[in-house]
Design a protein around this motif. Structure first.
Motif, PDB file in Angstrom:
ATOM      1  N   ASN A 141       0.821  -1.045  -0.031  1.00 27.57           N
ATOM      2  CA  ASN A 141       0.090   0.100  -0.111  1.00 27.57           C
ATOM      3  C   ASN A 141       0.787   1.118  -0.083  1.00 27.57           C
ATOM      4  OD1 ASN A 141      -2.694  -1.488  -0.001  1.00 27.57           O
ATOM      5  ND2 ASN A 141      -2.772  -1.470   2.209  1.00 27.57           N
ATOM      6  N   ALA A 189      -1.559   8.028   5.346  1.00 29.30           N
ATOM      7  CA  ALA A 189      -1.951   6.749   5.347  1.00 29.30           C
ATOM      8  C   ALA A 189      -1.687   5.948   6.719  1.00 29.30           C
ATOM      9  CB  ALA A 189      -1.395   5.965   4.254  1.00 29.30           C
ATOM     10  N   SER A 237      -5.161   5.000   8.638  1.00 28.63           N
ATOM     11  CA  SER A 237      -5.441   3.687   8.611  1.00 28.63           C
ATOM     12  C   SER A 237      -4.313   2.489   8.836  1.00 28.63           C
ATOM     13  CB  SER A 237      -5.830   3.289   7.177  1.00 28.63           C
ATOM     14  OG  SER A 237      -4.663   3.385   6.227  1.00 28.63           O
ATOM     15  N   GLN A 247      -3.698   0.359   6.229  1.00 25.81           N
ATOM     16  CA  GLN A 247      -4.826  -0.746   5.752  1.00 25.81           C
ATOM     17  C   GLN A 247      -5.680  -0.073   4.670  1.00 25.81           C
ATOM     18  OE1 GLN A 247      -5.575  -3.606   9.301  1.00 25.81           O
ATOM     19  NE2 GLN A 247      -4.398  -1.802  10.339  1.00 25.81           N
ATOM     20  N   ASN A 248      -6.083  -0.874   4.036  1.00 26.03           N
ATOM     21  CA  ASN A 248      -7.261  -0.371   3.052  1.00 26.03           C
ATOM     22  C   ASN A 248      -8.492  -0.764   3.789  1.00 26.03           C
ATOM     23  OD1 ASN A 248      -8.117   0.872   0.845  1.00 26.03           O
ATOM     24  ND2 ASN A 248      -8.259  -0.954  -0.442  1.00 26.03           N
ATOM     25  N   ASN A 306     -12.298  -0.741   5.142  1.00 25.52           N
ATOM     26  CA  ASN A 306     -13.729  -0.629   4.430  1.00 25.52           C
ATOM     27  C   ASN A 306     -14.686  -0.125   5.353  1.00 25.52           C
ATOM     28  OD1 ASN A 306     -14.093  -2.698   6.033  1.00 25.52           O
ATOM     29  ND2 ASN A 306     -14.676  -4.180   4.287  1.00 25.52           N
ATOM     30  N   GLY A 320     -10.892   3.569   2.810  1.00 20.56           N
ATOM     31  CA  GLY A 320      -9.784   3.363   2.386  1.00 20.56           C
ATOM     32  C   GLY A 320      -8.371   3.768   3.024  1.00 20.56           C
ATOM     33  N   LEU A 321      -7.493   3.872   2.451  1.00 22.73           N
ATOM     34  CA  LEU A 321      -6.078   4.146   3.024  1.00 22.73           C
ATOM     35  C   LEU A 321      -6.047   5.442   3.754  1.00 22.73           C
ATOM     36  CD1 LEU A 321      -3.305   2.880   0.509  1.00 22.73           C
ATOM     37  CD2 LEU A 321      -4.033   1.686   2.819  1.00 22.73           C
ATOM     38  N   MET A 359     -11.451   3.009  -2.348  1.00 22.57           N
ATOM     39  CA  MET A 359     -10.851   1.767  -1.945  1.00 22.57           C
ATOM     40  C   MET A 359      -9.865   1.437  -2.735  1.00 22.57           C
ATOM     41  SD  MET A 359     -12.297   0.907   0.823  1.00 22.57           S
ATOM     42  CE  MET A 359     -12.079  -1.176   0.956  1.00 22.57           C
ATOM     43  N   ASN A 360      -9.596   1.840  -3.620  1.00 24.56           N
ATOM     44  CA  ASN A 360      -8.391   1.748  -4.673  1.00 24.56           C
ATOM     45  C   ASN A 360      -7.209   2.394  -4.319  1.00 24.56           C
ATOM     46  OD1 ASN A 360      -6.424   2.054  -6.992  1.00 24.56           O
ATOM     47  ND2 ASN A 360      -7.876   0.532  -8.167  1.00 24.56           N
ATOM     48  N   PRO A 361      -6.321   1.872  -3.448  1.00 28.28           N
ATOM     49  CA  PRO A 361      -5.061   2.418  -2.921  1.00 28.28           C
ATOM     50  C   PRO A 361      -4.272   3.357  -3.848  1.00 28.28           C
ATOM     51  CG  PRO A 361      -5.078   0.076  -2.267  1.00 28.28           C
ATOM     52  CD  PRO A 361      -5.978   0.191  -3.316  1.00 28.28           C
TER      53      PRO A 361
END
Length: 228
Positions: free
Chosen positions: A90, A115, A119, A122-123, A125, A136-137, A151-153
């Motif tokens: 990530n 990031a 998070s 971590q991605n 949700n 997301g991140l 949700m797409n890094p």
């Protein structure tokens, strides 16, 4: 005239005998005391608690896996700064997105810093009380775009850098201040503790990177960045 009576002086021999007796008596007392003191001193030395050693920083036992290539970065199994490969991938996606905008490593450091703070790389949700729609991140809210993008890094990072580099003079701001403008979080100093770790992580991941070609300079945003 009668002779004057008086005490007779003790002989030299008898005085010597009494002196020796006193010495023997003194030794009989002193020797056990000295022995007790020595035993006590040894016990104190042996039983004294030792000062605790400073604990060495613990590193997770990362799974032994092959490197993963993200853009031009070969991501190892880890650990790097306490993170294993999943989190490092990530971070590499954040660096890859930053490379589309700038060659300035400071931007990459700021992205990874955010990031980590939002998070822990971590991605996620899910959001939190302050932002139930955050994802997301970067914990971007719905005004950042579709859920799939957040949700797409890589896409989330790309959108983050678009806003960061759209801030005039972002390079002169403290990293946490620049991040605060983009994220719109409550505490402008929140990200400061994560910056040194982010710098070390980015440097480690970039150690063997081949610099990719840069995209055109970003266009400043027409509206103020950040979350409502």
């Amino acid at each position: 005239m009668a002779a004057t009576r008086g005490r007779s002086r003790p002989s030299k021999a008898s005085g010597t005998v009494r002196s020796r007796r006193r010495e023997r008596f003194a030794w009989k007392i002193a020797l056990p005391i000295a022995l007790i003191l020595v035993v006590g001193l040894v016990a104190v030395v042996l039983l004294r608690p030792t000062a605790p050693q400073a604990a060495a920083p613990t590193q997770p036992a990362c799974p032994r896996v092959a490197d993963v290539v993200v853009g031009t970065i070969s991501v190892p199994a880890g650990p790097i700064e306490g993170y294993c490969q999943a989190a490092l991938v990530n971070a590499a996606q954040i660096i890859r997105a930053a490379n589309r905008w700038t060659a300035d490593d400071r931007a990459k450091d700021i992205g990874v810093m955010v990031a980590i703070g939002e998070s822990n790389l971590q991605n996620l949700n899910y959001g939190d009380t302050a932002g139930p729609d955050s994802r997301g991140l970067f914990q971007q809210r719905s005004n950042w775009g579709p859920l799939a993008d957040r949700m797409n890094p890589y896409t989330a990072a790309y959108n983050f850098f678009q806003r960061l580099l759209g801030i005039v003079g972002w390079q002169t701001l403290a990293p946490t201040a620049a991040a605060h403008i983009v994220q719109g979080n409550a505490n402008p100093n929140y990200y400061a503790p994560y910056y040194p770790r982010a710098q070390r992580m980015v440097a480690a991941l970039l150690a063997d990177q081949i610099p990719p070609p840069l995209a055109a300079s970003p266009t400043p945003l027409s509206t103020p960045p950040g979350k409502p």
